[in-house]
Write a protein that holds these residues in place. Structure first.
Motif, PDB file in Angstrom:
ATOM      1  N   ASP A  86       0.814  -1.115  -0.090  1.00  0.00           N
ATOM      2  CA  ASP A  86      -0.064   0.019  -0.005  1.00  0.00           C
ATOM      3  C   ASP A  86       0.936   1.305   0.059  1.00  0.00           C
ATOM      4  N   ARG A  87       2.081   1.374  -0.563  1.00  0.00           N
ATOM      5  CA  ARG A  87       2.847   2.285  -0.750  1.00  0.00           C
ATOM      6  C   ARG A  87       3.638   2.490  -2.062  1.00  0.00           C
ATOM      7  N   ALA A  88       2.894   3.150  -2.784  1.00  0.00           N
ATOM      8  CA  ALA A  88       3.024   3.131  -4.343  1.00  0.00           C
ATOM      9  C   ALA A  88       4.257   3.759  -4.755  1.00  0.00           C
ATOM     10  N   TRP A  89       4.952   4.605  -3.581  1.00  0.00           N
ATOM     11  CA  TRP A  89       5.934   5.445  -3.888  1.00  0.00           C
ATOM     12  C   TRP A  89       7.368   4.627  -3.578  1.00  0.00           C
ATOM     13  N   ARG A  90       6.984   3.241  -3.318  1.00  0.00           N
ATOM     14  CA  ARG A  90       8.157   2.193  -3.139  1.00  0.00           C
ATOM     15  C   ARG A  90       7.811   1.193  -3.663  1.00  0.00           C
ATOM     16  N   LYS A  91       7.045   1.201  -4.848  1.00  0.00           N
ATOM     17  CA  LYS A  91       6.711   0.047  -5.691  1.00  0.00           C
ATOM     18  C   LYS A  91       7.824  -0.716  -6.581  1.00  0.00           C
ATOM     19  N   PHE A 104      18.162   4.331  -1.345  1.00  0.00           N
ATOM     20  CA  PHE A 104      19.312   4.687  -0.502  1.00  0.00           C
ATOM     21  C   PHE A 104      20.584   4.014  -0.890  1.00  0.00           C
ATOM     22  N   ARG A 124      21.162   9.085   8.781  1.00  0.00           N
ATOM     23  CA  ARG A 124      20.025   9.755   9.758  1.00  0.00           C
ATOM     24  C   ARG A 124      18.578   9.904   9.012  1.00  0.00           C
ATOM     25  N   ASP A 125      18.467   9.916   7.610  1.00  0.00           N
ATOM     26  CA  ASP A 125      17.427  10.085   6.807  1.00  0.00           C
ATOM     27  C   ASP A 125      16.757   8.962   6.413  1.00  0.00           C
ATOM     28  N   PRO A 127      14.158   5.895   6.612  1.00  0.00           N
ATOM     29  CA  PRO A 127      13.012   5.673   7.463  1.00  0.00           C
ATOM     30  C   PRO A 127      12.858   4.405   8.076  1.00  0.00           C
ATOM     31  N   THR A 128      11.742   4.528   9.102  1.00  0.00           N
ATOM     32  CA  THR A 128      11.268   3.200   9.823  1.00  0.00           C
ATOM     33  C   THR A 128      10.831   2.131   8.566  1.00  0.00           C
ATOM     34  N   ALA A 164      13.780   4.537  12.465  1.00  0.00           N
ATOM     35  CA  ALA A 164      14.352   5.979  12.186  1.00  0.00           C
ATOM     36  C   ALA A 164      14.416   6.854  13.511  1.00  0.00           C
TER      37      ALA A 164
END
Lengths: 203, 486
Positions: A86-91, A104, A124-125, A127-128, A164
């Motif tokens: 459900d996270r299309a920005w990580r598809k 990354f 540092r940037d 995410p979890t 994170a």
């Protein structure tokens, strides 16, 4: 006039094909010739603090010469499927130029036949989420030609979690509470002042 | 019975003939001291000063509500939000507004628009700041829900303009006040990414940088509220509190007025129409920045700038809609207003459907800009029809229409922009089709004394028309009549 239109059309059509010939590299066309391992401490890793040691090298079971085109190795931190739900920005998509799995960069090194190691402090940037490590072999034109990853083809093993850094700070919280109090107090202060003015004008 | 002009929005109480003090008014006024002229570039007290205070107050509310969407790509990374969470939060932002807008009408009647709008702004400013505390998807959704309440200031804004401006300019005043305030959504899209970059440039980590910047919209909202309290006044001659018990009309039974409005089918149709012009505009404000960021790969500031262009056209587009409605009414009466509303909103729907099908960045930006002009003009055109629906229950009708706008935003976001069912570009095209379909009911609106889109008026004589629909004001022969049929 018609001839010019024809030339223009054929240039456009050709450029589309050229794009598909030279632009689109699909992940499924890459060979998994690299062996990658990532070691870290047990438990959930902390961004900005913990380290991951990445080791990579050529899988010796492949025939010699398979790495003739490899010029650079790029190691990347990639989202595991569970963090892509459900996270299309990580598809994950096959076209590597549109693929958002690995966002990354850990390190980029020139290719060498021997195994290499790198110790990376998690930035540092980051995410979890749950991650794995992938290495891409690039040729002289910076195109991906092979890959390797520390997990299996289904991306279910050897995954690790990163936590994170929280953006909240005590000073920020206190400042926000003070400002909110000011906002509410000024409203009631105004009502009080108006009532007093009303009472005074009545006297 | 005192002379009353038609207000475009909930009707304020009329003034006693012997007012406590004689105001010095710089603009030509009518018998109720409402201004007959509208000069947006002047700030002469009380009319133009109150206009500026009103639109600035609502402007700050729009900035606060839309300060979050341009930062969603950063926030969703920090809080590990899923697409469903982001969609739910976008919907939550409008759900509070649906109920608060309905409630704001009677509140303005009771305490006056000045106190109503300032109180709402000061009480919701802490919620804007509370965005800095958010650390889970649920708290993110809750914060957007709470901040969304401040959009009720739209009703106070329009009510205030109706108290200050006479019927000859109230449409223009309302259109400009709402249009300029709507630009707040655009300013937020532009400024928040810039503030974020600025704070990050001081080596503040990403996850803290986005929290810190919410102090700016919160402070601005509190500031405008304080200015409204200090410099504003409810009526041209003073505040509600200055007059003891004002109305010389027999007090209307609130329940009767409420049901009278709610049972009027035209109010429902206009609510639906507004839901698919203003609601679509609000939905676009929520998703457009992410759309350009994610689909075309532009960076956060550029996506914010493009999204800002969408809202900035409100500067002229919404007022133009109101003016166009008035011009069409001069020539064709109510039929002109209805036809122009249907036509402009349908064109907006077609452009929206086209926007989703375009693959190029330049083309998308161009179509988006033209679409924004048409959809915002539709909002202005809707409120060109609202005053004519019912005189008695004007407040209720305005509240229904205003709430319908936010309800449309909620429905559209729920159906099309939550989760992964459709890609964003398909959703945008479907939204355009929904706009076209939901504008068709405008053809069902029929006024017995003025006609509808396809039918002429039933009554040729005004006095035989149903008193409830009777409205004072501009007729097609361009004469203003002051009549009171209550």
């Amino acid at each position: 006039m018609a001839a010019r239109g024809l030339v223009l059309a054929s240039i456009l059509v050709f450029s589309c094909f050229a794009q598909s010939c030279f632009g689109m590299i699909s992940f499924s066309s890459l060979q998994r010739t690299l062996v990658v391992t990532a070691s870290h401490r047990q438990g959930i890793l902390k961004a900005g603090e913990d380290k991951i040691t990445v080791t990579w090298g050529l899988n010796q079971s492949f025939p010699a010469g398979v790495d003739s085109a490899y010029k650079t190795i790029k190691i990347k931190l990639c989202y595991a499927p569970i963090s892509q739900v459900d996270r299309a920005w990580r598809k994950t998509v096959d076209n590597l130029s549109k693929d958002k799995t690995c966002q990354f960069k850990i390190v980029a090194r020139p290719y060498s036949n021997a195994n290499q190691t790198f110790e990376w402090t998690i930035e540092r940037d980051v995410p979890t989420a749950t991650f794995f490590v992938r290495a891409y072999a690039l040729d002289a034109q910076e195109h991906e030609v092979a890959y390797g990853q520390n997990t299996d083809a289904k991306k279910t093993t050897n995954l690790f979690e990163i936590q994170a850094i929280s953006g909240r700070h005590v000073s920020l919280d206190i400042a926000s509470v003070c400002f909110s109090a000011f906002s509410v107090v000024s409203l009631f202060g105004f009502f009080f002042a108006e009532k007093r003015k009303g009472r005074k004008s009545q006297q | 019975m005192p002379n009353t002009n038609f207000p475009a929005k909930p009707e304020p109480p009329t003034m006693e003939p012997s007012s406590p003090r004689k105001p010095t008014l710089c603009l030509p006024v009518d018998s109720e001291n409402k201004a007959n002229e509208f000069h947006p570039l002047s700030s002469s007290p009380p009319h133009m000063l109150c206009f500026h205070l009103a639109w600035l107050c609502l402007f700050s509310c729009f900035i606060s509500t839309f300060s979050i969407p341009p930062l969603v790509p950063i926030i969703r990374k920090d809080l590990n939000l899923s697409a469903a969470d982001v969609g739910t939060a976008g919907i939550a932002a409008f759900i509070g507004a649906i109920f608060s807008r309905l409630a704001m009408g009677p509140v303005c009647d009771l305490v006056g628009p000045r106190i109503a709008s300032a109180t709402l702004s000061l009480l919701t400013a802490p919620f804007v700041l509370a965005t800095a505390f958010v650390s889970s998807p649920n708290s993110f959704i809750l914060v957007r829900f709470l901040v969304g309440f401040c959009l009720a200031n739209f009703v106070a804004n329009q009510f205030w303009m109706s108290s200050m401006f006479s019927s000859s300019v109230v449409g223009l005043a309302n259109g400009v006040a709402a249009g300029w305030a709507n630009m707040g959504a655009g300013l937020a899209q532009l400024v928040m990414p810039l503030l974020y970059s600025l704070v990050k440039s001081f080596n503040v980590p990403e996850n803290t940088a986005w929290r810190v910047i919410f102090v700016v919209p919160a402070a601005f909202q509190a500031l405008t509220a304080i200015l409204v309290l200090v410099y504003g006044q409810d009526l041209p001659c003073g505040n509600y509190g200055d007059f003891k018990k004002i109305s010389s009309r027999p007090k209307e039974n609130f329940i009767k007025v409420f049901f009278h409005g709610v049972l009027n089918y035209r109010g429902w149709i206009l609510g639906l129409t507004y839901g698919y012009c203003f609601g679509v505009e609000m939905t676009m404000d929520n998703v457009i920045s992410q759309y350009f960021y994610y689909r075309f790969g532009v960076n956060l500031e550029v996506a914010g700038t493009i999204a800002a262009c969408f809202a900035f056209t409100n500067w002229f587009a919404r007022p133009m809609g109101g003016v166009f409605s008035d011009q069409m009414a001069k020539r064709f009466g109510i039929r002109g207003r209805l036809w122009s509303l249907w036509a402009v909103q349908t064109v907006a729907g077609l452009l929206c459907a086209l926007l989703g099908r375009l693959d190029s960045l330049g083309g998308s930006v161009a179509v988006m800009c033209i679409f924004s002009v048409f959809v915002q003009a539709s909002s202005g055109l809707t409120f060109g029809v609202v005053p004519f629906v019912s005189r008695r229950s004007l407040g209720v009708i305005s509240g229904m229409t205003g709430s319908g706008g936010t309800l449309g935003a909620v429905v559209t976001q729920t159906l099309l922009f939550s989760g992964d069912k459709f890609s964003t570009q398909t959703s945008i095209s479907l939204m355009g089709l929904m706009m076209i379909v939901c504008t068709l009911p405008v053809s069902l609106i029929y006024f017995p004394q003025w006609g509808g889109m396809f039918c002429g008026p039933k009554f040729s004589d005004e006095s035989s028309a149903d008193e409830d629909y009777h409205l004072l004001g501009i007729r097609s022969d361009d004469e203003e009549h002051n009549q009171d049929y209550i």
